[in-house]
Write a protein that holds these residues in place. Structure first.
Motif, PDB file in Angstrom:
ATOM      1  N   SER A  38       0.826  -1.208   0.000  1.00  0.00           N
ATOM      2  CA  SER A  38       0.000   0.000   0.000  1.00  0.00           C
ATOM      3  C   SER A  38       0.861   1.258   0.000  1.00  0.00           C
ATOM      4  O   SER A  38       0.346   2.359  -0.097  1.00  0.00           O
ATOM      5  CB  SER A  38      -0.923  -0.002   1.220  1.00  0.00           C
ATOM      6  OG  SER A  38      -0.155  -0.034   2.403  1.00  0.00           O
ATOM      7  N   GLN A  39       2.178   1.083   0.101  1.00  0.00           N
ATOM      8  CA  GLN A  39       3.094   2.219   0.113  1.00  0.00           C
ATOM      9  C   GLN A  39       3.817   2.312  -1.225  1.00  0.00           C
ATOM     10  O   GLN A  39       3.715   1.424  -2.065  1.00  0.00           O
ATOM     11  CB  GLN A  39       4.115   2.054   1.234  1.00  0.00           C
ATOM     12  CG  GLN A  39       3.474   1.993   2.596  1.00  0.00           C
ATOM     13  CD  GLN A  39       4.508   1.849   3.683  1.00  0.00           C
ATOM     14  OE1 GLN A  39       5.697   2.046   3.467  1.00  0.00           O
ATOM     15  NE2 GLN A  39       4.061   1.491   4.873  1.00  0.00           N
ATOM     16  N   ALA A  40       4.583   3.364  -1.409  1.00  0.00           N
ATOM     17  CA  ALA A  40       5.312   3.575  -2.657  1.00  0.00           C
ATOM     18  C   ALA A  40       6.621   2.803  -2.709  1.00  0.00           C
ATOM     19  O   ALA A  40       7.328   2.861  -3.702  1.00  0.00           O
ATOM     20  CB  ALA A  40       5.585   5.062  -2.847  1.00  0.00           C
ATOM     21  N   GLN A  41       6.951   2.070  -1.664  1.00  0.00           N
ATOM     22  CA  GLN A  41       8.213   1.337  -1.634  1.00  0.00           C
ATOM     23  C   GLN A  41       8.074   0.061  -0.815  1.00  0.00           C
ATOM     24  O   GLN A  41       7.160  -0.065  -0.004  1.00  0.00           O
ATOM     25  CB  GLN A  41       9.316   2.204  -1.041  1.00  0.00           C
ATOM     26  CG  GLN A  41       9.049   2.632   0.394  1.00  0.00           C
ATOM     27  CD  GLN A  41      10.060   3.640   0.891  1.00  0.00           C
ATOM     28  OE1 GLN A  41      10.778   4.246   0.116  1.00  0.00           O
ATOM     29  NE2 GLN A  41      10.127   3.823   2.189  1.00  0.00           N
ATOM     30  N   LEU A  42       8.986  -0.870  -1.057  1.00  0.00           N
ATOM     31  CA  LEU A  42       9.024  -2.097  -0.264  1.00  0.00           C
ATOM     32  C   LEU A  42       9.722  -1.822   1.063  1.00  0.00           C
ATOM     33  O   LEU A  42      10.645  -1.014   1.124  1.00  0.00           O
ATOM     34  CB  LEU A  42       9.797  -3.193  -1.008  1.00  0.00           C
ATOM     35  CG  LEU A  42       9.062  -3.891  -2.128  1.00  0.00           C
ATOM     36  CD1 LEU A  42      10.017  -4.786  -2.914  1.00  0.00           C
ATOM     37  CD2 LEU A  42       7.917  -4.711  -1.586  1.00  0.00           C
TER      38      LEU A  42
END
Length: 75
Positions: A38-42
């Motif tokens: 759900s975020q822009a990064q792992l």
């Protein structure tokens, strides 16, 4: 992917190594994985799913990521 334990990620011109806390069977052989976040990064709390390529392809199993560490890769 280097093997069933290690993934190198490129972000811009920097590289980060993630050494998984447990072996992720098939990762080194298949060399393909997917993820949903759900975020822009792992992040280290995320989970990847090894994907089988070729006939009968699809998910093979899921594995948790470890900590991301900056690395300099040999050219």
């Amino acid at each position: 992917m280097r093997d069933d334990w290690t993934i190198d990620f490129r972000v811009g011109n920097r590289w980060y190594r993630n050494t998984l806390p447990q072996r992720c069977y098939g990762l080194g052989f298949q060399q393909t994985f997917g993820y949903a976040t759900s975020q822009a990064q792992l992040c280290s709390v995320d989970v990847i799913t090894v994907l089988q390529t070729g006939p009968g392809g699809g998910p093979r199993g899921s594995c948790g990521l470890g900590q991301f560490q900056p690395v300099t890769l040999a050219k």
